[in-house]
Design an enzyme around this catalytic site. Sequence first.
Site, PDB file in Angstrom:
ATOM      1  N   GLU A   1       0.810  -1.225   0.000  1.00 55.36           N
ATOM      2  CA  GLU A   1       0.000   0.000   0.000  1.00 55.36           C
ATOM      3  C   GLU A   1       0.844   1.277   0.000  1.00 55.36           C
ATOM      4  OE1 GLU A   1      -0.616  -2.604   1.961  1.00 55.36           O
ATOM      5  OE2 GLU A   1      -2.729  -3.137   1.795  1.00 55.36           O
TER       6      GLU A   1
ATOM      7  N   PHE B   1     -11.650  -7.259  13.376  1.00 52.26           N
ATOM      8  CA  PHE B   1     -10.551  -7.713  12.516  1.00 52.26           C
ATOM      9  C   PHE B   1     -10.224  -6.623  11.484  1.00 52.26           C
ATOM     10  CE2 PHE B   1      -9.180  -9.953   8.583  1.00 52.26           C
ATOM     11  CZ  PHE B   1      -7.927 -10.332   9.052  1.00 52.26           C
ATOM     12  N   GLN B   2      -8.953  -6.325  11.363  1.00 49.94           N
ATOM     13  CA  GLN B   2      -8.454  -5.287  10.451  1.00 49.94           C
ATOM     14  C   GLN B   2      -9.088  -3.926  10.718  1.00 49.94           C
ATOM     15  OE1 GLN B   2      -8.384  -6.780   6.351  1.00 49.94           O
ATOM     16  NE2 GLN B   2      -6.340  -7.569   6.772  1.00 49.94           N
TER      17      GLN B   2
ATOM     18  N   LYS C   1     -17.623  -0.470   5.461  1.00 50.12           N
ATOM     19  CA  LYS C   1     -18.113  -1.410   4.457  1.00 50.12           C
ATOM     20  C   LYS C   1     -19.638  -1.343   4.303  1.00 50.12           C
ATOM     21  CE  LYS C   1     -17.232  -6.097   2.830  1.00 50.12           C
ATOM     22  NZ  LYS C   1     -16.682  -7.425   3.153  1.00 50.12           N
TER      23      LYS C   1
ATOM     24  N   MET D   1      24.824   8.242   2.299  1.00 53.06           N
ATOM     25  CA  MET D   1      24.715   9.507   3.024  1.00 53.06           C
ATOM     26  C   MET D   1      24.938   9.289   4.522  1.00 53.06           C
ATOM     27  SD  MET D   1      24.446  12.661   2.323  1.00 53.06           S
ATOM     28  CE  MET D   1      23.468  13.305   0.969  1.00 53.06           C
TER      29      MET D   1
END
Lengths: 187, 590
Positions: free
Chosen positions: B57, B119-120, B169, B488
């Site tokens: 993502e 969940f999630q 949802k 760096m």
Amino acid sequence: MSPLKLKKGSTSHSAYNLRPTFSDVSERHTIAVIVDNEAGVLARVIGLFSGRGYNIESLTVAEVDHEGHLSRITVVTTGTPQVIEQIKAQLGRIVPVHDVRDLTVEGKAVERELALFKVQGTGDKRIEALRLAEIFRANVVDSTLDSFVFEITGDVGKIDAFADLMRPIGLVEMARTGVAALSRGNQ
Amino acid sequence: MNKQTGARQITGAQMVVKALKDQGVDTVFGYPGGAVLPIYDEIFQQNDIRHFLVRHEQAAVHAAEGYARSTGKPGVALVTSGPGATNAVTGLTDALMDSIPIVVLTGQVPTFMIGSDAFQEADTVGITRPCTKHNWLVKDTDALPRVIHEAFHVATSGRPGPVLIDIPKDVQFASGTYVGPKQVETSHYQPRLKGDIEAIEHLVELIETAERPIFYTGGGVINSGRAASQLLRELVEATGFPITSTLMGLGAYPASGKHWLGMLGMHGLYEANMAMHDCDLMINIGARFDDRITGRIDAFSPKSQKVHIDIDPSSINKVVKTDVPILGDVAHVLEDALRLWKARGRKVNTAKLQKWWSQIEQWKTVKCLSYKQEGKIIRPQYAVERLEALTKDHPNRFICTEVGQHQMWAAQYMGFEDPNRWMTSGGLGTMGYGQPAAMGVQVAHPDGLVINVAGEASWLMNMQEMGTMVQYRLPVKQFILNNERLGMVRQWQELLHGERYSSSWSEALPDFVKLAEAFGAKGIVCSDPDDLDDAIREMLAHDGPVIFDCLVAKHENCFPMIPSGKAHNEMLLGEAETQGVIDAKGSVLV
């Protein structure tokens, strides 16, 4: 160039030396913020202050326009003039913020706070508490045989003074609302 | 049918797709999951919006950023709830720091499960509140179209930035009434575009009398649109003032322009930094006095009057005190300034300006970017310079970078003639940005030559996106300057931490050629300077994604450099000057 008088967590000890050309005198400002009354808007304002290391001395919030879904947040904050400018600019940048007004700059504002004091005691102390409450125009809103709850409104200084007097008499608990403020005049 | 209004009812998921179409969206980068399945179902049943399946993502958000920066249009990403949303946080913060307009849609658990540690489930609007310009949790399907249209308005108005819409949802499944962008009431969020005319007049007066002026431009010019770059070019040519730019602003003024001094800042060019330090009029256009630019603040350009054009009031006087603040959009302000300056007779202080330029020419003779390519080891500067030489004539070239030494070398040695051709993570410094950003650029410009100049360490942070590029045949060229070090970090350890190279080497690196082949792409390795040109040509000739593993000198440092806590006129130009340059005070800085 004297060191900045900023509180813990500031950048004053960093060699970034971010604010050398600004005044380093801390000022107290009362800022009114008109916001959409929507979920999370208070979190946005508070998050801004904590995320950028600004002070909040007091904060009040309530809906003031039911039809327009607008709330008024009154924040009392301290900072150097440059920090105060940043606070206002950063507040103004928040999308649901409609207006930011610095009441301290606009002229002397009317500032009021409401506080509740629970004072415990009997005999002389109880009489003294009542007498002082009368002087300060505090109302008794609850009473038992050995306690009072006083309600007092006024500016911050008046409430501080009342608290200082009540403490030796038997102040056991205090609740304060924080400052609500309006600019004076017809505007 | 809605009984009251007669309007047709559609589901929240259908609204999402319809609203995106109405906003002119043709591309979405995303990754499906339980909480966005209804939206994916709608995407499946239409052909107007193309969906690109990323492999992580974070990459979806960077790809949307690359799309946005190369087109000027907002980028769109779609991810699921919980881990989908938390993985998007780095991309959102990156877009916030660099003011990139993107709209991120996240799925959320159903409204009746919010707060139950489902969940999630994650508090997505809570987590992303400080890293978005604004975000919304939509709990009512009827509110969804209005929020989506408002989100595009907020992302692209004023100082652009990322916005996020969290959609539970059940809101995606439920039906409601759709409204189009034109039917939505105007937002109260309308940042001011026109600058205060008195302030602009003051600027014009300063332009007329300045003896040692300089334009200092930033990403705001590019964000303001192509007209802003055109007006800037016109103003620079007409006044004859020198111009420098931040990392974010490269391309607004062409690198081949005769008034161009190169990039300024910590790894900026000697002449640009010296001119900033000694100028008497600094005209900041859409830049924000970042600490990489200013160095030590109390020694920053001490003799100058400072004009600051910015659309964000919080940028003005944030770090550096401004003498003439002008709040407004760059294009609008420059248009007014040009018009006023012309009407008043196009005056500049020619004699003093000539003297100023001869001083600048003298600084240029230092040749701060010079290096010697000797022997059989490729120096990284040489690799970037050859890449530049072999690609600069391509009519449609886009350069992305990761973060580190290679990024600075690309900014120093490559020339950008147009805006929207240079995509790099400036403010946040996100390693792993370049590869997915390049992917987004290539999607937006199928015929473009898109090159990601990378370091091997940064590149590995989002290497999974090779899969996406192969899947969609995105012929991005990964040009990896491989020094087997976190270059760096290593450089700072050398200068600041007694050459104790703590965890700054890349051990167990993959064989990049085999890695490319494993993904189904082409791999090229090059270690000999004599082979370099041919190898680069081979990379360019290949019609498909390429990983170019360019093995370079391992201990090269990036110069010039303004050490931490030093002023613009205290630059390090090369290895010989690095002994004990950063004192204890400077070493606390990043």
